[in-house]
Design a protein around this motif. Structure first.
Motif: not given
Length: 130
Positions: A74-86
């Motif tokens: 739901v969070d726009d910033d997190l959704r746009n940075n999914v590839e950086k999740l660890m």
């Protein structure tokens, strides 16, 4: 909400529509993997798994989880940075999205578009997630 142990944080995700699931399925090429595995509707396989390219299977499943996360967060910033999740976070999100979206097993995800036609659909109309 979903707890991500690596970050010691909770995030908000939402279930996906059939169209959104179809979009993620198509982008990840999970149907191709199912064919390689000889996956049956009941989840069993007809092929010797020692002859399957597990790197290809793993890549498609990882891509499926990533596409699901990119749509469901739901969070726009997190959704746009999914590839950086660890820390296995993308897999946790993808698995929870499938559960929230009422997909009971991998075979159902692969075959959910066949209920009306009796054959796999080669197209879908994804929802605009922007």
């Amino acid at each position: 909400e979903l707890y991500l142990p690596y970050y010691d944080e909770e995030i908000v995700i939402r279930p996906l529509s059939d169209s959104e699931l179809a979009f993620a399925r198509r982008k990840s090429e999970i149907v191709k993997v199912a064919k390689e595995l000889g996956l049956e509707k009941d989840g069993s396989t007809t092929k010797d798994l020692t002859e399957v390219d597990l790197v290809s299977v793993d890549a498609s499943v990882a891509n499926l989880h990533r596409y699901l996360a990119e749509i469901a967060i739901v969070d726009d910033d997190l959704r746009n940075n999914v590839e950086k999740l660890m820390g296995n976070s993308i897999q946790l999100i993808g698995e929870r999205v499938l559960a929230l979206s009422a997909v009971k097993n991998q075979a159902e995800l692969i075959n959910f578009s066949t209920a009306l036609t009796g054959r796999a659909s080669s197209f879908s109309t994804p929802l605009d997630t922007n």
